[in-house]
Design a protein around this motif. Sequence first.
Motif, PDB file in Angstrom:
ATOM      1  N   VAL A  69      76.132   6.436  10.466  1.00 36.42           N
ATOM      2  CA  VAL A  69      75.262   7.424  11.091  1.00 36.42           C
ATOM      3  C   VAL A  69      73.994   6.714  11.544  1.00 36.42           C
ATOM      4  N   CYS A  70      73.692   6.856  12.830  1.00 37.18           N
ATOM      5  CA  CYS A  70      72.492   6.259  13.411  1.00 37.18           C
ATOM      6  C   CYS A  70      71.569   7.377  13.884  1.00 37.18           C
ATOM      7  N   GLU A  71      70.280   7.169  13.703  1.00 39.92           N
ATOM      8  CA  GLU A  71      69.309   8.081  14.294  1.00 39.92           C
ATOM      9  C   GLU A  71      68.822   7.449  15.582  1.00 39.92           C
ATOM     10  N   VAL A  72      68.607   8.275  16.594  1.00 40.86           N
ATOM     11  CA  VAL A  72      68.025   7.803  17.847  1.00 40.86           C
ATOM     12  C   VAL A  72      66.759   8.617  18.088  1.00 40.86           C
ATOM     13  N   ALA A  73      65.697   7.910  18.471  1.00 37.77           N
ATOM     14  CA  ALA A  73      64.433   8.571  18.800  1.00 37.77           C
ATOM     15  C   ALA A  73      63.971   8.072  20.156  1.00 37.77           C
ATOM     16  N   ARG A  74      63.568   8.996  20.981  1.00 34.44           N
ATOM     17  CA  ARG A  74      63.031   8.661  22.305  1.00 34.44           C
ATOM     18  C   ARG A  74      61.521   8.527  22.177  1.00 34.44           C
ATOM     19  N   GLU A  75      61.009   7.348  22.537  1.00 34.96           N
ATOM     20  CA  GLU A  75      59.573   7.074  22.475  1.00 34.96           C
ATOM     21  C   GLU A  75      59.066   6.876  23.901  1.00 34.96           C
ATOM     22  N   ASP A  76      58.387   7.886  24.432  1.00 30.95           N
ATOM     23  CA  ASP A  76      57.911   7.823  25.816  1.00 30.95           C
ATOM     24  C   ASP A  76      56.864   6.732  25.997  1.00 30.95           C
ATOM     25  N   ILE A  77      57.013   5.970  27.073  1.00 31.46           N
ATOM     26  CA  ILE A  77      56.032   4.951  27.462  1.00 31.46           C
ATOM     27  C   ILE A  77      55.243   5.461  28.656  1.00 31.46           C
ATOM     28  N   ALA A  78      55.959   5.892  29.694  1.00 33.18           N
ATOM     29  CA  ALA A  78      55.336   6.449  30.893  1.00 33.18           C
ATOM     30  C   ALA A  78      56.238   7.561  31.403  1.00 33.18           C
ATOM     31  N   VAL A  79      55.675   8.766  31.496  1.00 31.40           N
ATOM     32  CA  VAL A  79      56.458   9.930  31.895  1.00 31.40           C
ATOM     33  C   VAL A  79      56.025  10.356  33.281  1.00 31.40           C
ATOM     34  N   ASN A  80      56.990  10.623  34.139  1.00 30.24           N
ATOM     35  CA  ASN A  80      56.733  11.089  35.490  1.00 30.24           C
ATOM     36  C   ASN A  80      56.080  12.464  35.417  1.00 30.24           C
ATOM     37  N   PRO A  81      54.841  12.620  35.926  1.00 27.67           N
ATOM     38  CA  PRO A  81      54.170  13.929  35.838  1.00 27.67           C
ATOM     39  C   PRO A  81      54.863  15.005  36.666  1.00 27.67           C
ATOM     40  N   ASP A  82      55.684  14.615  37.634  1.00 24.47           N
ATOM     41  CA  ASP A  82      56.427  15.588  38.431  1.00 24.47           C
ATOM     42  C   ASP A  82      57.678  16.063  37.720  1.00 24.47           C
ATOM     43  N   ASN A  83      57.992  15.444  36.610  1.00 28.97           N
ATOM     44  CA  ASN A  83      59.223  15.752  35.895  1.00 28.97           C
ATOM     45  C   ASN A  83      58.911  16.774  34.806  1.00 28.97           C
ATOM     46  N   SER A  84      59.156  18.037  35.102  1.00 30.10           N
ATOM     47  CA  SER A  84      58.833  19.101  34.144  1.00 30.10           C
ATOM     48  C   SER A  84      60.017  19.422  33.238  1.00 30.10           C
ATOM     49  N   GLN A  85      60.990  18.553  33.211  1.00 27.95           N
ATOM     50  CA  GLN A  85      62.185  18.809  32.426  1.00 27.95           C
ATOM     51  C   GLN A  85      62.063  18.152  31.060  1.00 27.95           C
ATOM     52  N   THR A  86      62.363  18.921  30.031  1.00 27.22           N
ATOM     53  CA  THR A  86      62.344  18.349  28.690  1.00 27.22           C
ATOM     54  C   THR A  86      63.739  17.869  28.325  1.00 27.22           C
ATOM     55  N   THR A  87      63.787  16.921  27.436  1.00 26.17           N
ATOM     56  CA  THR A  87      65.053  16.390  26.957  1.00 26.17           C
ATOM     57  C   THR A  87      64.927  16.175  25.458  1.00 26.17           C
ATOM     58  N   TYR A  88      65.904  15.547  24.870  1.00 28.19           N
ATOM     59  CA  TYR A  88      65.860  15.345  23.432  1.00 28.19           C
ATOM     60  C   TYR A  88      64.778  14.330  23.053  1.00 28.19           C
ATOM     61  N   LYS A  89      64.273  14.470  21.852  1.00 31.53           N
ATOM     62  CA  LYS A  89      63.350  13.483  21.279  1.00 31.53           C
ATOM     63  C   LYS A  89      64.020  12.719  20.142  1.00 31.53           C
ATOM     64  N   THR A  90      64.916  13.403  19.402  1.00 29.16           N
ATOM     65  CA  THR A  90      65.626  12.738  18.304  1.00 29.16           C
ATOM     66  C   THR A  90      67.064  13.232  18.256  1.00 29.16           C
ATOM     67  N   GLY A  91      67.886  12.436  17.619  1.00 21.05           N
ATOM     68  CA  GLY A  91      69.280  12.819  17.444  1.00 21.05           C
ATOM     69  C   GLY A  91      69.941  11.954  16.389  1.00 21.05           C
ATOM     70  N   ARG A  92      71.173  12.326  16.042  1.00 21.48           N
ATOM     71  CA  ARG A  92      71.986  11.566  15.098  1.00 21.48           C
ATOM     72  C   ARG A  92      73.368  11.389  15.702  1.00 21.48           C
ATOM     73  N   ILE A  93      73.917  10.181  15.529  1.00 18.26           N
ATOM     74  CA  ILE A  93      75.228   9.870  16.096  1.00 18.26           C
ATOM     75  C   ILE A  93      76.078   9.251  14.997  1.00 18.26           C
ATOM     76  N   TRP A  94      77.313   9.746  14.863  1.00 20.39           N
ATOM     77  CA  TRP A  94      78.273   9.202  13.905  1.00 20.39           C
ATOM     78  C   TRP A  94      79.199   8.259  14.668  1.00 20.39           C
ATOM     79  N   TYR A  95      79.159   6.968  14.336  1.00 21.44           N
ATOM     80  CA  TYR A  95      80.016   5.970  14.977  1.00 21.44           C
ATOM     81  C   TYR A  95      81.149   5.600  14.032  1.00 21.44           C
TER      82      TYR A  95
END
Length: 183
Positions: free
Chosen positions: A115-141
Amino acid sequence: SADTPRPEAYWSDVLRNGVDRRYRIDYRGNGTVAYISPTPSFGLSPIAGIERMRATVDQLTAYFQLERQLTQGGRCSLVVPVFDGADLYNLRFTDVRRETLSADSVQNFSGPTQVCEVAREDIAVNPDNSQTTYKTGRIWYGRIAPGGRMEPVRLEYDTAFGVVRGYLAEWRGRGVDLRLMAE
């Protein structure tokens, strides 16, 4: 290096929250971005933006890099810089635990997984992009075929809409044709 998957191109057509977005990124062999359409506008100067995109990959390649590392006996510990055409971020993968999954009412897969955790760490976000996505998750490999590569068999992502779950439904290869969803 030659052992690390690198993209040649990334094309994305996404319809999310009623907004149609299309991205295209072409890469050079040395890891630099050769072409981007449309040009991102995430508040960095053009030179700083190009420098920050050096050695990035698309998000699918980031997951391929993790799969290769796990298959070679590695752990989930990996940080991959990603540029998806709109946003620049790191995907940080970390080990959670080893877990043996049992077949259940949703999926017939059973076997040992990492089981791996994945976290999205924003560096630079497009200000025109008003769409949210995941910030964290878990994956079973897990390994589907003996001696095969580690592949995602289950996943859970925490999103603005709640937890989204996914399951590997089918697998074909090495003379095997599996249907993994419960009937």
